[in-house]
Design an enzyme around this catalytic site. Sequence first.
Site: not given
Ligand code: SAM
Length: 212
Positions: A59
């Site tokens: 992000s």
């Molecule tokens: N917090 C992260 C960082 O600091 O890099 C950014 C995350 S990215 C915007 C969103 C993440 O959520 C992705 O890696 C995606 O695979 C994960 N994601 C989506 N749905 C999810 C779920 N139901 N459970 C766990 N992770 C999930």
Amino acid sequence: MFEAEREELVEILKQRGITNQRVLDAFIKVERHLFLPEIMQQHAYKDVALPIGLGQTISQPYTVAFMTQALDPQPQNRILEIGTGSGYQAAIIYEMGVRVFTIERHLELYNSAMKIFDKLNLKIATRCGDGTIGWEEFSPYDGIIVTAGAPIVPTNLKKQLAVGGKLVIPIGDKKIQTLNILTKISEEKFITREVPYFAFVPLIGKEGWNGK
Ligand code: SAM
């Protein structure tokens, strides 16, 4: 490495309204470039989201700072993050003296975040799976942060939040979301503050969007 760039980034965050000194200190401490593929590291301290593979992103620093400020974690709090991704957001919260639990659904991202946490000696509890069902074993949490865009607030996350705790989650369609900051005031009651115009990748899962 990149100390001056981190200081500059913190100045940008201050200009954009981030005032919590503990959040700003964590941004000085955590080296964002270490959470990125080598080819992207030169861009690490720009205030932008960047690709981390598998169609996912780290992000934008402002978004990480804004959500962390809204969550306002206190030392020794137990915080659950849904969407580990690169691991950067979890590391920021961890550096604020917090006990962090984080869930990622993509095995490759989970593995690479675990490696970075090990390398940096960050004692963060990680799990690979669907975060929309939460992580009951360690609940209730003092705060929950969801870093992917959801269609609704997952009921399990509401249940697993302690009374008095905050749940920060982007709610909307697959492209644009409003950040919902819920405070649990009793077992049944929440008050919600809404901040518009965020853009996250979709939260995929049982109480999220359908998808691969
Ligand atoms: N917090 C992260 C960082 O600091 O890099 C950014 C995350 S990215 C915007 C969103 C993440 O959520 C992705 O890696 C995606 O695979 C994960 N994601 C989506 N749905 C999810 C779920 N139901 N459970 C766990 N992770 C999930």
